[in-house]
Design a protein around this motif. Structure first.
Motif, PDB file in Angstrom:
ATOM      1  N   PRO A  21       1.271 -35.344  93.004  1.00 12.34           N
ATOM      2  CA  PRO A  21      -0.134 -35.739  93.236  1.00 12.34           C
ATOM      3  C   PRO A  21      -0.308 -37.240  93.048  1.00 12.34           C
ATOM      4  O   PRO A  21       0.526 -37.921  92.436  1.00 12.34           O
ATOM      5  N   SER A  22      -1.416 -37.738  93.575  1.00 17.38           N
ATOM      6  CA  SER A  22      -1.744 -39.145  93.376  1.00 17.38           C
ATOM      7  C   SER A  22      -2.262 -39.351  91.961  1.00 17.38           C
ATOM      8  O   SER A  22      -2.562 -38.399  91.227  1.00 17.38           O
ATOM      9  N   LEU A  23      -2.396 -40.602  91.577  1.00  9.90           N
ATOM     10  CA  LEU A  23      -2.872 -40.907  90.227  1.00  9.90           C
ATOM     11  C   LEU A  23      -4.287 -40.417  90.023  1.00  9.90           C
ATOM     12  O   LEU A  23      -4.617 -39.837  88.974  1.00  9.90           O
ATOM     13  N   ASN A  24      -5.141 -40.602  91.023  1.00 12.62           N
ATOM     14  CA  ASN A  24      -6.521 -40.137  90.894  1.00 12.62           C
ATOM     15  C   ASN A  24      -6.586 -38.614  90.799  1.00 12.62           C
ATOM     16  O   ASN A  24      -7.331 -38.059  89.977  1.00 12.62           O
ATOM     17  N   ALA A  25      -5.775 -37.921  91.632  1.00 12.85           N
ATOM     18  CA  ALA A  25      -5.771 -36.459  91.561  1.00 12.85           C
ATOM     19  C   ALA A  25      -5.219 -35.983  90.225  1.00 12.85           C
ATOM     20  O   ALA A  25      -5.697 -34.986  89.657  1.00 12.85           O
ATOM     21  N   PHE A  26      -4.235 -36.688  89.696  1.00 18.90           N
ATOM     22  CA  PHE A  26      -3.651 -36.338  88.397  1.00 18.90           C
ATOM     23  C   PHE A  26      -4.693 -36.451  87.283  1.00 18.90           C
ATOM     24  O   PHE A  26      -4.850 -35.541  86.448  1.00 18.90           O
ATOM     25  N   LEU A  27      -5.428 -37.564  87.276  1.00 23.40           N
ATOM     26  CA  LEU A  27      -6.442 -37.751  86.228  1.00 23.40           C
ATOM     27  C   LEU A  27      -7.643 -36.825  86.436  1.00 23.40           C
ATOM     28  O   LEU A  27      -8.245 -36.369  85.457  1.00 23.40           O
ATOM     29  N   ASP A  28      -7.997 -36.544  87.683  1.00 23.39           N
ATOM     30  CA  ASP A  28      -9.077 -35.591  87.937  1.00 23.39           C
ATOM     31  C   ASP A  28      -8.710 -34.204  87.413  1.00 23.39           C
ATOM     32  O   ASP A  28      -9.563 -33.497  86.840  1.00 23.39           O
ATOM     33  N   ALA A  29      -7.451 -33.803  87.611  1.00 21.20           N
ATOM     34  CA  ALA A  29      -7.016 -32.498  87.100  1.00 21.20           C
ATOM     35  C   ALA A  29      -7.036 -32.479  85.580  1.00 21.20           C
ATOM     36  O   ALA A  29      -7.397 -31.464  84.961  1.00 21.20           O
ATOM     37  N   MET A  30      -6.676 -33.584  84.942  1.00 19.80           N
ATOM     38  CA  MET A  30      -6.749 -33.650  83.480  1.00 19.80           C
ATOM     39  C   MET A  30      -8.191 -33.584  83.000  1.00 19.80           C
ATOM     40  O   MET A  30      -8.500 -32.922  82.000  1.00 19.80           O
ATOM     41  N   ARG A  31      -9.082 -34.236  83.719  1.00 19.97           N
ATOM     42  CA  ARG A  31     -10.494 -34.202  83.332  1.00 19.97           C
ATOM     43  C   ARG A  31     -11.060 -32.787  83.486  1.00 19.97           C
ATOM     44  O   ARG A  31     -11.862 -32.331  82.653  1.00 19.97           O
ATOM     45  N   ALA A  32     -10.618 -32.081  84.540  1.00 25.52           N
ATOM     46  CA  ALA A  32     -11.112 -30.712  84.730  1.00 25.52           C
ATOM     47  C   ALA A  32     -10.668 -29.798  83.593  1.00 25.52           C
ATOM     48  O   ALA A  32     -11.334 -28.797  83.306  1.00 25.52           O
ATOM     49  N   ARG A  33      -9.568 -30.139  82.921  1.00 20.10           N
ATOM     50  CA  ARG A  33      -9.082 -29.333  81.800  1.00 20.10           C
ATOM     51  C   ARG A  33      -9.476 -29.935  80.456  1.00 20.10           C
ATOM     52  O   ARG A  33      -8.908 -29.571  79.418  1.00 20.10           O
ATOM     53  N   SER A  34     -10.427 -30.884  80.466  1.00 15.80           N
ATOM     54  CA  SER A  34     -10.944 -31.511  79.243  1.00 15.80           C
ATOM     55  C   SER A  34      -9.827 -32.186  78.465  1.00 15.80           C
ATOM     56  O   SER A  34      -9.800 -32.169  77.226  1.00 15.80           O
ATOM     57  N   MET A  35      -8.901 -32.815  79.180  1.00 14.31           N
ATOM     58  CA  MET A  35      -7.813 -33.539  78.528  1.00 14.31           C
ATOM     59  C   MET A  35      -8.023 -35.049  78.610  1.00 14.31           C
ATOM     60  O   MET A  35      -7.101 -35.823  78.363  1.00 14.31           O
ATOM     61  N   ILE A  36      -9.236 -35.464  78.943  1.00  8.97           N
ATOM     62  CA  ILE A  36      -9.614 -36.869  79.002  1.00  8.97           C
ATOM     63  C   ILE A  36     -10.992 -36.982  78.358  1.00  8.97           C
ATOM     64  O   ILE A  36     -11.845 -36.094  78.540  1.00  8.97           O
TER      65      ILE A  36
END
Length: 523
Positions: free
Chosen positions: A308-323
C-alpha cells in the motif's frame, strides 16, 4: 542620338549573353567536378608513396589501402607504424637518404611474402615504392601477378588476429548447425585438455564444454579439477553456424552469493526485531516490512504484502485506532503531509499516545534514492515505569516537604540531590532551581555567609566528601538573625550524606540588628 542608343543596347545584350554563359558553365562544373589527376594513375596496382618531408603528397590506390585512414599530414607516422616491424632500422635508413640519394631495404626473413622497399629523392621529394622480393620458391615472379604488399598486410593482420584470439581471457568457439564444435580459441582448448581423462589426448571433433541448449544467454558452471568456474554464455547466429562466447563470472557469482547471504541475515535480524519496520520507496509504496509491524499496527499481512501507499497505510492504522485521533480530518491530512516531509529530511520523531493506552515511539528516516523508513516501537512499559518513577519522586518530595526540619541530601561526590521546603525557608534560597550548581562547597559558602563565624562548615564539607566509614555527629550554629540551629550529619548508603537543620526555640535571643549581633559574637 538614335544611333547611340542602338549601340548601347547591343553592348548591354552582349554583356548579358556572356554573363549567362559564365553562369551555365559554372553550374556544369559544379555538377561535374574535374578529378584531380594522380601521378600513379598509370600504375594503380603499384604500391608507391610521394612525401614532401613528412607530408604525404600523393599515393597510389594500392598504397592508400595499406595505410590506416587519417590526415595526410600524419601519414608519415602511420607509415612508420605500419612497415617499421617489417623493415628493421627503417627510420634511420631513410634519414641517411640525402647522402646516398637512393636505397633499397629488404624486409625481415619472417615476412611472408618478402618485400623490398625502394626509396629515392626526386626534385626534393621522397619517392617510396614497395616491390615483391625474390624467394627460392619463386625467383621469377611476374609483376602484377600478386600484390605482394597486400598479401603481406593480410598475412600480418591474420597473425595479429590469431594472437588476439589465442590470448583472449574469454572462451570462444564456433558451433555447426548440429551443435558440434568446429573451432575454439586457446582458452577453450586449455580447459578441454584439463577435463580429458588421464592418458587421453585432445582429438577431433573437439569436446563440448557447455550445454548451450539452455538459451542464447545464460550462466553455467564448469566443474574444473581445481574447482568450479562460472561463465556467462552468449550465442550469436552466424549463418547456419553459431559464435559462442563464455565470459568469466566468478566474481559476479561471489558478489551475488554474498549479497544473498547478507539479505538472508538482514531478513532474520528484521524478523527478530521487536521494533516494527516499514520501508517505502520514492513513490511512497511499501517495499519491506517485518513481522513486528503487523503486531504493532494490527494490520493484516495480506494488506502489507499488497504494497500500500503511505497514505493508505496510515489511513488503515487510523481506522484501527493505532494513531492519535486528530480533532478534525483536515488537520489529520496536514499532519500526514508534515510527517512525510519531516521524515524525508531526517528529523521526524514523535511519541504517540494511542486511545487504547499504548504509547508508541515513531521515527522516520530518509533512505537512499528517496526512500523512507519508519520505525514503530512500543514504549508503553517504559513510559509506565517512567511515570511510576516520577510519581515516586513526587511522593518522596512531598514526604520530606512535610518534615518540619530542613533537609539536604548530598551524593557521594558532594552534589545536592534533594532538599525540602523547610530548608528553603530556613536559608532563604531554593537550591533545587539549579541542582548542577548546588554542591557542598557552594552551599557551605552560603551557610557561612548567613551564620556566625564557625568551623562547623569546614567539618561538614570534609564529612560529605570523605569516603569510608563515617560516624554521625551534630553541632550548633547561630544565624545572623539570632536563631540557633542544630545541624545533624548522618551517612547514608552509597556514600550519600543527610544533613538536617532544626531551629532551637528553647533559648531565644533578644532581637538585635544583624550588624550588632555580628559584633557581639565576634567579641
Amino acid at each position: 542620338m538614335g544611333d547611340l542608343a542602338m549601340i548601347l543596347g547591343m553592348v548591354l545584350a552582349a554583356f548579358l549573353v556572356a554573363l549567362s554563359a559564365l553562369v551555365l558553365m559554372q553550374a556544369w562544373l559544379d555538377r561535374h567536378p574535374a578529378r584531380v589527376a594522380s601521378i600513379f594513375d598509370l600504375a594503380p596496382s603499384q604500391v608507391a608513396f610521394l612525401f614532401d618531408g613528412e607530408r604525404l603528397i600523393d599515393a597510389s590506390p594500392a598504397a592508400r589501402s595499406l595505410l590506416p585512414e587519417g590526415e595526410d599530414t600524419r601519414a608519415w607516422g602511420r607509415l612508420m607504424a605500419r612497415f617499421g616491424p617489417d623493415f628493421p632500422g627503417l627510420a634511420e635508413r631513410l634519414a641517411s637518404l640525402p647522402r646516398s640519394g637512393q636505397i633499397r631495404i629488404a624486409s625481415l626473413p619472417t615476412t611472408a611474402p618478402p618485400l623490398v622497399l625502394k626509396a629515392e629523392l626526386r626534385s626534393g621529394l621522397l619517392h617510396l615504392a614497395l616491390e615483391a622480393g625474390q624467394t627460392e620458391a619463386s625467383p621469377h615472379q611476374r609483376p602484377g601477378q600478386n600484390d605482394a604488399a597486400t598479401a603481406a598486410a593480410l598475412q600480418q593482420e591474420v597473425q595479429a588476429q590469431r594472437a588476439i584470439l589465442s590470448r583472449a581471457p574469454v572462451l570462444m568457439w564456433k558451433e555447426a548447425a548440429d551443435g558440434a564444435v568446429i573451432w575454439a580459441n586457446h582458452g577453450y582448448l586449455i580447459r578441454a585438455v584439463e577435463l580429458l581423462p588421464d592418458g587421453e589426448d585432445l582429438s577431433w571433433p573437439l569436446p563440448k564444454l557447455f550445454d548451450t541448449a539452455a538459451g542464447s544467454s545464460t550462466r553455467l558452471k564448469l566443474q574444473m579439477p581445481s574447482g568450479p568456474e562460472w561463465f556467462d554464455l552468449v550465442r550469436l547466429p552466424a549463418g547456419e553456424e553459431r559464435l559462442c562466447y563464455a565470459m568469466a563470472a566468478d566474481k559476479a557469482v561471489q558478489a551475488e552469493t554474498a549479497l544473498r547471504e547478507f539479505m538472508q541475515t538482514l531478513t532474520k535480524t528484521f524478523a527478530d526485531l521487536p521494533i516494527g519496520l516499514a520501508i517505502f520507496d520514492r513513490s511512497r509504496c511499501l517495499q519491506m516490512f517485518n513481522p513486528a509491524l503487523t503486531d504493532l499496527t494490527t494490520l493484516p499481512p495480506e494488506m502489507l504484502i499488497a504494497r500500500p501507499s503511505l497514505n493508505a497505510f496510515l489511513d488503515a492504522m487510523r481506522a484501527r485506532s493505532m494513531i492519535p485521533e486528530p480533532r478534525d480530518y483536515r488537520s489529520w491530512r496536514k499532519q500526514l503531509a508534515r510527517l512525510e516531509e519531516e521524515a524525508s529530511m531526517g528529523i521526524f520523531e514523535e511519541t504517540w499516545s494511542l486511545p487504547g493506552g499504548q504509547t508508541y515511539r515513531v521515527i522516520g528516516r530518509p533512505h537512499p534514492n528517496g526512500a523512507l523508513a519508519f520505525m514503530f516501537e512500543d514504549i508503553s512499559t517504559e513510559m509506565t515505569q517512567t511515570r511510576r518513577y516520577r510519581a515516586d519522586l513526587e511522593l518522596g518530595q512531598s514526604v520530606i516537604d512535610a518534615v518540619e526540619d530542613g533537609v539536604a541530601v548530598f551524593s557521594q561526590g558532594g552534589q545536592l540531590v534533594m532538599s525540602n521546603a523547610a530548608y528553603a525557608q530556613l536559608w532563604q534560597h531554593d537550591p533545587q532551581v539549579l541542582l548542577s550548581e548546588a554542591s557542598i562547597t557552594t552551599l557551605s559558602d552560603w551557610w557561612r555567609d548567613h551564620s556566625a563565624p564557625t568551623l562547623l562548615w569546614d567539618d561538614a564539607t570534609d564529612f560529605v566528601t570523605s569516603a569510608g566509614d563515617r560516624t554521625p555527629w551534630e553541632g550548633d550554629v547561630r544565624l545572623l538573625d539570632g536563631r540557633l540551629i542544630s545541624c545533624r550529619f548522618r551517612p547514608l548508603t552509597g556514600g550519600a550524606t543527610l544533613i538536617t537543620f532544626r531551629h532551637q526555640v528553647a533559648a531565644p535571643l533578644t532581637a538585635v540588628s544583624d550588624s550588632r549581633l555580628r559584633e557581639e559574637l565576634m567579641a
